[in-house]
Structures are given as C-alpha cells and as structure tokens.
Scaffold this motif. Structure first.
Motif, short mmCIF file in Angstrom:
data_model
loop_
_atom_site.label_atom_id
_atom_site.label_comp_id
_atom_site.label_asym_id
_atom_site.label_seq_id
_atom_site.Cartn_x
_atom_site.Cartn_y
_atom_site.Cartn_z
N ASP A 131 -0.70 -4.70 -5.14
CA ASP A 131 -1.09 -3.54 -4.89
C ASP A 131 -2.57 -3.30 -4.35
N LEU A 190 -6.68 1.45 4.52
CA LEU A 190 -5.99 2.09 3.80
C LEU A 190 -6.09 3.77 3.98
N ASP A 214 -10.37 3.21 2.35
CA ASP A 214 -9.91 4.29 2.68
C ASP A 214 -10.70 5.52 3.40
N THR A 268 -0.33 3.74 6.10
CA THR A 268 -1.80 3.33 6.28
C THR A 268 -1.84 2.80 7.71
N ASN A 306 -3.94 -0.39 -3.18
CA ASN A 306 -4.44 1.09 -3.17
C ASN A 306 -5.88 1.14 -3.54
N ALA A 315 0.89 -1.13 0.01
CA ALA A 315 0.05 0.13 0.05
C ALA A 315 0.90 1.35 -0.08
#
Length: 315
Positions: free
Chosen positions: A49, A71, A56, A107, A51, A28
């Motif tokens: 990955d 995240l 988030d 993160t 992300n 991340a």
C-alpha cells in the motif's frame, strides 16, 4: 480472489525495496487492480500500500512546469487551477474518463498503468497473450470493433484505455520513478508505454519493482487545447477514438490519438502537417494501420473527430 499478504510502505524507497517480494504489486486507488484480482487475472501474493507516501501534491518546477505526485487523484488534478489554466488538455482528458466516483479514487500513476479493456483479456476462458504469454490471441479473427488499428502485432491487438495518458503524451510529460535499489529514473512518456511485439504482457518500460513517484510536465505550451472523445455512450465508456490537440494561433500544434493503439498514439512528423488539415495529419498518423473489417471505421472516425476539433479551435 486468492489470499495475499499486505503491508503499508513508509517511503518510496521502502516501497520499491519491498517489491522484491515474489509476486508483489503496489496498490493505491485499486480501481483496476482489485477488479482484476476478483477475476483472478491478477494474482499478487503480496500487496504494498503506497497511499501513505505523501506523493499527493501538485507543485511548480524550477523550469516553469508542474510536478504531479503519483498519488494525486484524478479529480483533484483535473480541478487544480494551474492545470485548468495552463494544461487544459490534461484537465479535459481526465474529466472524459470513467465516472466521478472512480476519478475520486484513481491516481495519476495508476491511470498510466491501467491495463487494457480488451474483452478477450477479461474473459479467462479465451486465450490471451497479455494475460498468459504464449496462449495466443482470441481477439485476432474475433470481434475487434473496439481494438487497435495500428501498432499491432501477431500476438496482440489490444488498445490502451487511458484518456489521461493521451494528453500526457501530447504534453511531453516525463515519468519519475525509484527502483528497488533506490536509484531514481526519469522516463519520457514517449518511451513509457510499449507496443506489443511478441511480448504484449510487458506493457511499460518499468523494471520489476520500479515505483512511479511523479509525472512532470514541461512549461505550458499555450494555444487552444482540446480533448474530444468518441464513444458508444455519453459517459463511463472507453474511447473508440479520441483526439488530443494543442493548436497555436498560426495553425501549428500537436496531435495525439487514443483508442487506436496499444499506447497513446502520436508522431511528431504528423504534428508538422497540422496546418495542411485533418486528412493529411490522420493519413500520416495512421499510414501503417492494419484494421480488421470490424474496426476499419476508426480511420475515418479519427479524421472526422480531428476535423471537429479544428472547427472548435476556429470557433
């Protein structure tokens, strides 16, 4: 850095399933993993990955707490109005860590999973059971000033570096995950980080390929919430000792320590002794401490730091 393959995951379940790939690792922010790859301490063959998974956000739970996506960046979490108001301990711990640039990338999940900063772990010319199981521990009998005084073993005396994790432990957070088979799991933070025992390379309760999706906080505790970190420099340094405390108006509360063990250090039995003062609390928290001549000062430092915290509460 060794060659590796790379993919972008499209969902948490897909990311966990992809982790079945031999030598796979999630990435991340990469603030710890990439450094370790450059030193060839970590040598993943495949990076996944995560992300783009939408993890988030910080959201309220039906129970009155908060669900923090894996995240969510450290800067954003520390600045969230609900965190600052109801979980000030967490906000203060986050702001005590690293630098502004790193907090912008780091993160929530990565902070929990960051690896020790033991100098012998980072020096590939030295034996380290955490880096290479069975190699031995050069830190034992070496320079141990920054290393653990409690919860150690004959295989490892490293400390966990996270400030955030200490606050999460005091707040009784729960880590939410998804396994490669798609099954979801909830792990109390008290059970998440492991003591070294004979397998210091196994640092958490996560199974192979298991992905953290969120961290849940229970409803707010109230009280005065303070995080005090003692370190060699005023910023961008890991804790020699840190104290995370929640103190209620009647003097009761909770206390956790950082910088003293392989995981955030808290004992509920010590919480109950908080009205009796710092000496009694630290005496219980560190009753089984086995310091070296290099770091025995940490026991007195922990007591003095808690004294300072309690005076701050009174003020």
């Amino acid at each position: 850095m060794r060659p590796f393959s790379y993919e972008r995951a499209t969902s948490p379940a897909a990311a966990a399933a992809a982790a079945r790939h031999p030598g796979a690792r999630f990435i991340a922010g990469g603030t710890n993993l990439l450094d370790l790859m450059k030193l060839e301490i970590e040598t993943p063959e495949h990076l996944i990955d995560v992300n783009g998974l939408g993890l988030d956000r910080v959201e309220a739970t039906e129970e009155g707490g908060l669900r923090i996506g894996a995240l969510v960046r450290n800067t954003d979490l520390a600045a969230d109005a609900r965190v600052r108001r109801d979980y000030a301990l967490l906000s203060r711990a986050l702001l005590a860590g690293a630098s502004g640039q790193l907090r912008n990338k780091a993160t929530t999940a990565g902070n929990l999973l960051q690896r020790t900063r033991c100098p012998y772990f980072y020096d590939t010319n030295q034996p380290c059971n955490k880096r290479q199981p069975g190699a031995g521990c050069a830190a034992i009998g070496g320079v141990a000033r920054q290393l653990a005084v409690i919860g150690t073993s004959e295989a490892c005396i490293a400390t966990h570096p996270s400030d955030m994790a200490v606050a999460m432990r005091v707040l009784d957070a729960v880590v939410e995950t998804v396994k490669p088979d798609g099954a979801a799991r909830r792990i109390p933070i008290a059970d998440f980080h492991r003591l070294p025992g004979s397998t210091p390379h196994v640092e958490t309760a996560l199974a192979a390929g298991e992905l953290i999706t969120a961290v849940t906080l229970p409803k707010p505790l109230g009280g005065r919430q303070i995080y005090r970190k003692v370190r060699d420099r005023a910023s961008y340094a890991f804790a020699l000792v840190s104290v995370a405390a929640v103190v209620q108006p009647d003097g009761t509360g909770r206390v956790g320590l950082g910088g003293v063990a392989h995981r955030p250090w808290r004992m509920e039995a010590a919480d109950a002794l908080l009205p009796k003062g710092a000496k009694t609390v630290i005496g219980t928290l560190l009753a089984d401490a086995k310091p070296s001549h290099d770091n025995e000062f940490k026991i007195a430092l922990a007591e003095r730091t808690l004294v300072a915290v309690l005076k701050q509460v009174e003020g």
